[in-house]
Enzyme design. Structure first.
Site, PDB file in Angstrom:
ATOM      1  N   ASP A   1       0.874  -1.180   0.000  1.00 43.88           N
ATOM      2  CA  ASP A   1       0.000   0.000   0.000  1.00 43.88           C
ATOM      3  C   ASP A   1       0.906   1.223   0.000  1.00 43.88           C
ATOM      4  O   ASP A   1       1.550   1.529   1.004  1.00 43.88           O
ATOM      5  CB  ASP A   1      -0.906  -0.017   1.243  1.00 43.88           C
ATOM      6  CG  ASP A   1      -1.992   1.053   1.187  1.00 43.88           C
ATOM      7  OD1 ASP A   1      -1.805   2.062   0.471  1.00 43.88           O
ATOM      8  OD2 ASP A   1      -3.019   0.881   1.868  1.00 43.88           O
TER       9      ASP A   1
ATOM     10  N   ARG B   1       0.121   4.366  -0.321  1.00 46.66           N
ATOM     11  CA  ARG B   1      -0.497   5.649   0.047  1.00 46.66           C
ATOM     12  C   ARG B   1       0.185   6.267   1.267  1.00 46.66           C
ATOM     13  O   ARG B   1       0.632   5.558   2.161  1.00 46.66           O
ATOM     14  CB  ARG B   1      -1.977   5.456   0.398  1.00 46.66           C
ATOM     15  CG  ARG B   1      -2.877   5.209  -0.760  1.00 46.66           C
ATOM     16  CD  ARG B   1      -4.294   4.932  -0.281  1.00 46.66           C
ATOM     17  NE  ARG B   1      -4.368   3.695   0.476  1.00 46.66           N
ATOM     18  CZ  ARG B   1      -5.461   3.254   1.094  1.00 46.66           C
ATOM     19  NH1 ARG B   1      -6.566   3.969   1.083  1.00 46.66           N
ATOM     20  NH2 ARG B   1      -5.453   2.112   1.743  1.00 46.66           N
TER      21      ARG B   1
HETATM   22  N1  LIG Z   1      -4.649  -1.361  -6.194  1.00 44.36           N
HETATM   23  C1  LIG Z   1      -5.896  -1.687  -5.849  1.00 44.36           C
HETATM   24  N2  LIG Z   1      -6.668  -0.749  -5.296  1.00 44.36           N
HETATM   25  C2  LIG Z   1      -7.911  -1.097  -4.912  1.00 44.36           C
HETATM   26  C3  LIG Z   1      -8.431  -2.382  -5.100  1.00 44.36           C
HETATM   27  N3  LIG Z   1      -9.698  -2.403  -4.652  1.00 44.36           N
HETATM   28  C4  LIG Z   1      -9.953  -1.158  -4.185  1.00 44.36           C
HETATM   29  N4  LIG Z   1      -8.881  -0.372  -4.347  1.00 44.36           N
HETATM   30  C5  LIG Z   1      -8.665   1.008  -3.944  1.00 44.36           C
HETATM   31  O1  LIG Z   1      -8.462   0.989  -2.542  1.00 44.36           O
HETATM   32  C6  LIG Z   1      -8.766   2.253  -2.002  1.00 44.36           C
HETATM   33  C7  LIG Z   1      -9.593   2.037  -0.756  1.00 44.36           C
HETATM   34  O2  LIG Z   1      -8.804   1.306   0.117  1.00 44.36           O
HETATM   35  P1  LIG Z   1      -9.389   0.244   1.116  1.00 44.36           P
HETATM   36  O3  LIG Z   1      -8.277  -0.725   1.414  1.00 44.36           O
HETATM   37  O4  LIG Z   1     -10.686  -0.320   0.578  1.00 44.36           O
HETATM   38  O5  LIG Z   1      -9.781   1.030   2.404  1.00 44.36           O
HETATM   39  P2  LIG Z   1      -8.876   2.046   3.222  1.00 44.36           P
HETATM   40  O6  LIG Z   1      -9.009   3.378   2.571  1.00 44.36           O
HETATM   41  O7  LIG Z   1      -7.480   1.540   3.403  1.00 44.36           O
HETATM   42  O8  LIG Z   1      -9.533   1.957   4.672  1.00 44.36           O
HETATM   43  P3  LIG Z   1     -10.955   2.440   5.200  1.00 44.36           P
HETATM   44  O9  LIG Z   1     -10.741   3.821   5.768  1.00 44.36           O
HETATM   45  O10 LIG Z   1     -11.309   1.478   6.262  1.00 44.36           O
HETATM   46  O11 LIG Z   1     -11.922   2.448   4.048  1.00 44.36           O
HETATM   47  C8  LIG Z   1      -9.459   3.028  -3.115  1.00 44.36           C
HETATM   48  O12 LIG Z   1      -8.510   3.951  -3.666  1.00 44.36           O
HETATM   49  C9  LIG Z   1      -9.791   1.957  -4.150  1.00 44.36           C
HETATM   50  O13 LIG Z   1      -9.768   2.466  -5.487  1.00 44.36           O
HETATM   51  C10 LIG Z   1      -7.579  -3.362  -5.681  1.00 44.36           C
HETATM   52  O14 LIG Z   1      -7.924  -4.535  -5.826  1.00 44.36           O
HETATM   53  N5  LIG Z   1      -6.327  -2.961  -6.053  1.00 44.36           N
END
Ligand SMILES: Nc1nc2c(ncn2[C@@H]2O[C@H](COP(=O)(O)OP(=O)(O)OP(=O)(O)O)[C@@H](O)[C@H]2O)c(=O)[nH]1
Ligand SMILES: [Zn+2]
Length: 263
Positions: A194, A196
């Site tokens: 991740d 980010r």
């Molecule tokens: N690279 C990738 N990104 C994904 C996938 N599925 C969803 N996303 C992205 O993941 C991001 C959301 O992350 P999540 O892991 O669902 O949740 P989070 O933001 O870490 O945590 P919360 O605050 O609990 O929602 C968004 O930018 C989505 O576009 C995937 O299979 N691969």
């Protein structure tokens, strides 16, 4: 590139610690939202004409430096369904020069703890209600919760595909349709689990005058990043979407591999 072209190749691919210059090259590509695959060619003497140059130190410092340059460029009321008293505040100057949005819902008292959500953009889930993830539900539930409970600030962050960009997320989805889980698919493409960062989101909140926060998330990394940015975390609570046959494995993988607080 071999790994991205042939998902099975990673199983016996040699792995070595990358020199820091290589890491900087990959970081530059990740910031540009292209596949992090670089061809490294040593240049003996002078830089050939017409070649763009970037210093590794500048690439490495880019994210941190940009956070300090965020500023509010525009704000206006935008009534939302279920949250008619809402204002969109647009920030510019941060990472990758992408515009970031804060949606102030209701009239939160910024001298008290403010309910906040950091929501990473998900075109498929947020806009089209994709069943592969829980993003759309989380987005709408967070907005409704804020509207019904004294207001809040919803940060809609330009971090599509966990920051990898839309093209790479859809590429990862094509690998997932062959059986790989969400993190393995990204790894095959050359991304970190991740990539980010959330420090700039903390800066956005501070520019809005927010100092104490109640955070709606399942992701503990967001909590520590906001605290590291100097905000006082008063409480956090879970925000879940509906489970279905398409997202159940995705949710379990986030819990088991990334420590998301999901039961
Ligand atoms: N690279 C990738 N990104 C994904 C996938 N599925 C969803 N996303 C992205 O993941 C991001 C959301 O992350 P999540 O892991 O669902 O949740 P989070 O933001 O870490 O945590 P919360 O605050 O609990 O929602 C968004 O930018 C989505 O576009 C995937 O299979 N691969
Ligand atoms: Zn999603």
């Amino acid at each position: 590139m071999t790994l991205a072209a042939d998902a099975q190749a990673r199983l016996d691919a040699p792995v070595a610690v990358a020199p820091s210059l290589y890491e900087s090259a990959l970081q530059l590509l990740r910031l540009a939202h292209v596949l992090p695959a670089a061809l490294i060619v040593p240049i003996e003497d002078q830089t050939p004409p017409g070649l763009l140059t970037a210093r590794a130190a500048n690439v490495n410092a880019f994210r941190g430096e940009r956070n300090g340059r965020l500023r509010i460029v525009n704000r206006a009321p935008v009534p939302l369904e279920g949250a008619p008293d809402s204002e969109f505040v647009v920030f510019r100057g941060g990472e990758g020069l992408r515009d970031q949005v804060a949606i102030v819902i209701g009239q939160p008292n910024i001298r008290e703890p403010v309910t906040v959500r950091l929501h990473s953009a998900c075109l498929t889930g947020d806009l089209f209600g994709s069943l592969k993830c829980d993003c759309g539900d989380q987005l709408r539930r967070a907005a409704r919760h804020m509207a019904e409970n004294g207001g809040g600030v919803l940060l809609y962050l330009d971090q599509e595909g966990r920051g990898n960009g839309l093209a790479n997320k859809i590429h990862a989805y094509s690998l997932q349709s062959r059986g790989f889980d969400t993190f393995d698919a990204d790894e095959i493409l050359g991304f970190e689990e991740d990539g980010r960062t959330f420090g700039f989101a903390g800066e956005m909140l501070k520019l809005l005058g927010v100092t104490q926060i109640r955070v709606m998330t399942n992701n503990p990394t967001k909590l520590s990043a906001l605290e590291a940015a100097g905000l006082v975390l008063v409480s956090d609570h879970r925000i879940v979407g509906r489970k279905n046959n398409h997202n159940i494995r995705y949710l379990a993988t986030k819990r088991d591999r990334a420590g998301h607080l999901l039961d």
